[in-house]
Write an enzyme that holds these catalytic residues in place. Structure first.
Site, PDB file in Angstrom:
ATOM      1  N   LYS A  95     -10.643  -1.524   7.686  1.00 44.26           N
ATOM      2  CA  LYS A  95      -9.449  -1.034   8.270  1.00 44.26           C
ATOM      3  C   LYS A  95      -9.580  -0.639   9.928  1.00 44.26           C
ATOM      4  O   LYS A  95     -10.311   0.407   9.997  1.00 44.26           O
ATOM      5  CB  LYS A  95      -8.543  -0.112   7.474  1.00 44.26           C
ATOM      6  CG  LYS A  95      -7.344   0.569   7.889  1.00 44.26           C
ATOM      7  CD  LYS A  95      -6.848   1.690   7.236  1.00 44.26           C
ATOM      8  CE  LYS A  95      -5.644   2.091   7.692  1.00 44.26           C
ATOM      9  NZ  LYS A  95      -4.959   3.310   6.797  1.00 44.26           N
ATOM     10  N   ARG A 109       0.821  10.310   0.997  1.00 44.61           N
ATOM     11  CA  ARG A 109       1.269  11.333   1.978  1.00 44.61           C
ATOM     12  C   ARG A 109       2.457  12.002   1.491  1.00 44.61           C
ATOM     13  O   ARG A 109       3.010  13.111   2.288  1.00 44.61           O
ATOM     14  CB  ARG A 109       1.871  10.568   3.322  1.00 44.61           C
ATOM     15  CG  ARG A 109       0.613   9.848   4.006  1.00 44.61           C
ATOM     16  CD  ARG A 109       1.119   9.270   5.311  1.00 44.61           C
ATOM     17  NE  ARG A 109      -0.067   8.348   5.939  1.00 44.61           N
ATOM     18  CZ  ARG A 109       0.050   7.872   7.059  1.00 44.61           C
ATOM     19  NH1 ARG A 109       1.373   7.858   7.524  1.00 44.61           N
ATOM     20  NH2 ARG A 109      -0.841   6.864   7.434  1.00 44.61           N
ATOM     21  N   GLU A 146       0.697  -1.360  -0.066  1.00 49.96           N
ATOM     22  CA  GLU A 146       0.034  -0.026  -0.117  1.00 49.96           C
ATOM     23  C   GLU A 146       0.894   1.239  -0.167  1.00 49.96           C
ATOM     24  O   GLU A 146       1.586   1.444   0.855  1.00 49.96           O
ATOM     25  CB  GLU A 146      -1.043   0.024   1.040  1.00 49.96           C
ATOM     26  CG  GLU A 146      -1.694   1.154   1.389  1.00 49.96           C
ATOM     27  CD  GLU A 146      -2.572   1.364   2.878  1.00 49.96           C
ATOM     28  OE1 GLU A 146      -2.633   2.324   3.426  1.00 49.96           O
ATOM     29  OE2 GLU A 146      -2.767   0.030   3.202  1.00 49.96           O
TER      30      GLU A 146
END
Length: 209
Positions: free
Chosen positions: A129, A46, A42
């Site tokens: 999640k 960011r 993943e």
């Protein structure tokens, strides 16, 4: 959606969560992860070069790559355009989920409470999640949420390290565990790809015990 996350992950239970400051490190990073036995990764949105890094890791061919920290529908579009096979968000956002449905990619919203989990279920999602897993209470909160929602699969992420990994993986509601310890920003800055390969191999081995 055309498929679900379990299918996309091909049964793997370790999800390296990556913050990649430079796209130039993406090819050797992908190689190190794959050499360590990882089958998916993943790439978090960011950093300014997240899209380029995601595209480069997808081009490697040895990993199923998704996008993480997706906060808006527009980011979801960009992630899929860059090759993301799945989308992960730190929270529940209806617009992100709707756009991922339109794009036919699995989306995994973050939840921290039963209320958020019920919202995900109402949206037709049964994989979420758990974030941030360790600060929320680790396997204690996991067990508390899993009990009234036996149909839900969890991907705990946040504050998890190798020592905690077996406890999470032993819970039947856990589909996979996300973690950043295998390839940190420090590893990438130092070009410590051998260390990344070693840590990944150790995590994969723990996941098969």
């Amino acid at each position: 959606m055309t498929t679900d996350l379990a299918t996309v992950l091909y049964g793997t239970r370790i999800l390296p969560v990556l913050t990649v400051p430079s796209a130039a490190s993406a090819p050797p990073l992908a190689e190190a992860l794959a050499a360590g036995g990882a089958r998916c990764a993943e790439v978090t949105f960011r950093t300014p070069e997240a899209e380029r890094a995601l595209k480069a890791m997808t081009a490697h061919g040895g990993l199923t790559v998704g996008a993480g920290t997706v906060l808006t529908a527009e980011q979801a579009e960009r992630a899929v355009a860059a090759g993301a096979r799945f989308v992960v968000s730190p929270g529940f956002d209806a617009a992100v989920i709707a756009r991922c449905r339109e794009l036919a990619v699995p989306v995994v919203p973050g939840v921290a409470t039963a209320t958020e989990l019920m919202r995900a279920l109402r949206a037709g999602l049964d994989t979420v999640k758990l974030f941030p897993a360790a600060p929320l209470g680790g396997t204690t909160i996991l067990k508390a949420l899993a009990a009234p929602f036996p149909q839900v699969r969890f991907v705990p992420t946040g504050g998890i390290d190798p020592a905690l990994l077996p406890d999470y993986l032993s819970h039947p509601a856990v589909l996979a565990v996300g973690g950043s310890w295998m390839a940190t920003t420090s590893h990438l800055e130092r070009r410590a790809y051998g260390e990344i390969r070693r840590l990944t191999a150790e995590a994969v081995e723990r996941s098969t015990r």
